[in-house]
Design an enzyme around this catalytic site. Structure first.
Site, short mmCIF file in Angstrom:
data_model
loop_
_atom_site.label_atom_id
_atom_site.label_comp_id
_atom_site.label_asym_id
_atom_site.label_seq_id
_atom_site.Cartn_x
_atom_site.Cartn_y
_atom_site.Cartn_z
N ASN A 8 1.03 -1.08 0.54
CA ASN A 8 0.03 -0.27 0.53
C ASN A 8 1.03 1.88 -0.06
OD1 ASN A 8 -1.35 2.37 -0.01
ND2 ASN A 8 -2.16 1.24 2.47
N LYS A 10 0.10 4.28 -0.45
CA LYS A 10 -0.22 5.41 0.28
C LYS A 10 -0.04 6.37 -0.45
CE LYS A 10 -0.01 3.42 4.78
NZ LYS A 10 -0.42 3.58 6.23
N HIS A 91 -9.68 0.83 4.54
CA HIS A 91 -8.88 1.05 5.94
C HIS A 91 -8.90 2.18 6.40
CE1 HIS A 91 -4.33 2.60 7.03
NE2 HIS A 91 -3.51 0.46 6.16
N GLU A 93 -7.12 4.49 7.57
CA GLU A 93 -7.60 6.06 7.89
C GLU A 93 -8.29 6.71 6.77
OE1 GLU A 93 -2.99 5.70 6.05
OE2 GLU A 93 -2.08 5.04 7.54
N GLU A 158 -5.70 -5.25 10.44
CA GLU A 158 -4.29 -4.21 10.26
C GLU A 158 -4.44 -3.58 12.02
OE1 GLU A 158 -2.60 -2.87 6.66
OE2 GLU A 158 -4.35 -1.52 7.27
N GLY A 164 2.17 2.41 10.84
CA GLY A 164 2.85 3.22 10.81
C GLY A 164 4.18 3.62 11.96
N SER A 203 3.43 -1.65 10.58
CA SER A 203 4.46 -2.41 10.73
C SER A 203 5.50 -3.54 10.68
CB SER A 203 5.02 -2.11 11.94
OG SER A 203 4.33 -0.67 12.18
C1 PEP Z 1 -1.21 0.30 6.09
O1 PEP Z 1 -1.49 0.90 6.02
O2 PEP Z 1 -1.57 -0.44 5.57
C2 PEP Z 1 0.38 -0.62 6.52
C3 PEP Z 1 -0.07 -1.56 7.05
O3 PEP Z 1 1.35 0.71 7.60
P1 PEP Z 1 2.62 -0.09 7.76
O4 PEP Z 1 3.15 -0.95 6.90
O5 PEP Z 1 3.28 1.47 7.25
O6 PEP Z 1 2.47 0.09 9.27
#
Ligand code: PEP
Length: 243
Positions: A8, A10, A91, A93, A158, A164, A203
């Protein structure tokens, strides 16, 4: 089952980042399924650069309608037409920054399925919800209300507090949640619920990928930050178990 490793991007990357990234993925010998999910404007460039390869392409959102007066939105139908096979929906976000409720996500999932896209539907608890012991209930509620009848797609667990931040749940907590999600999917969809891949996201890095991807019911990873670098993304995919 081959693990799914989805990246992703983003709101990152630009036209100049497509060619080298696509070439690196095309050159890699992978036993995992790779899906790249860049911002909308990069999808056609990626579709061209990945043509004829096994690397798949995903978007990061779609609208619930197939066309109409929805300024700034993109339909699942159009995403399919320009070469996407997958779309990330729900997601955290988008749930947080765009007030997307489970009902809104459900409508988008319906649209994606109708257009022939595979939805990757994100669920996960906040830190406060985990601290209060509510994580599994929160995720079960998200699944019940975000996934329509006949759902045939992918679920991504998630934890919001892990995205992040560099923080990940313990391996025991990931395994417990993935087991709970599997049980909920079987309750919701009977036999077909047993076949829905459940990705872990939050992460994931080259250094922790092998441990996370080796856990029961972890069918792959949804990778944010580490997917921006092709070498890191491929290192994560290379850490996937080969069974
Ligand atoms: C995500 O935004 O789906 C995600 C898992 O981000 P990160 O790997 O940066 O934590």
């Amino acid at each position: 089952m081959r693990r799914i490793i989805a990246g992703n991007w983003k709101m990152n990357g630009g036209p100049g980042s497509v060619a080298a990234y696509a070439a690196a993925l095309r050159a890699a010998l992978m036993n995992a399924r790779l899906i790249v999910c860049p911002p909308f404007p990069l999808l056609p460039g990626f579709a061209a650069a990945l043509a004829g390869s096994l690397v798949e392409l995903g978007a990061q959102d779609c609208h619930a309608s197939s066309s109409g007066a929805h300024t700034g939105d993109v339909s699942a139908v159009l995403l399919k037409e320009i070469g996407a096979s997958h779309v990330i929906l729900g997601h955290s976000e988008r749930r947080a920054n765009h007030s997307e409720s489970n009902a809104v996500v459900n409508g988008k999932v319906e649209a994606a399925l109708a257009a022939g896209l595979v939805p990757i539907v994100c669920v996960g608890e906040t830190e406060e919800q985990r601290d209060a012991g509510e994580a599994e209930d929160v995720v079960r509620t998200q699944l019940t209300h975000s996934l329509p009848a006949g759902f045939a797609g992918v679920v991504a667990y998630e934890p919001v507090w892990s995205i992040g931040t560099g923080k990940t749940p313990s391996e025991a907590d990931v395994a417990a949640m993935h087991g709970a999600i599997r049980a909920a999917l079987v309750t919701q969809f009977s036999a077909s619920g047993a076949a829905i891949p459940i990705l872990y996201g939050g992460s994931v890095k080259p250094g922790n990928a092998a441990a996370l991807l080796g856990l029961p019911e972890v069918g792959g990873a949804l990778v944010g930050g580490a997917s921006l670098n092709a070498a890191d993304f491929l290192a994560i995919a290379a850490a996937a178990p080969k069974d």
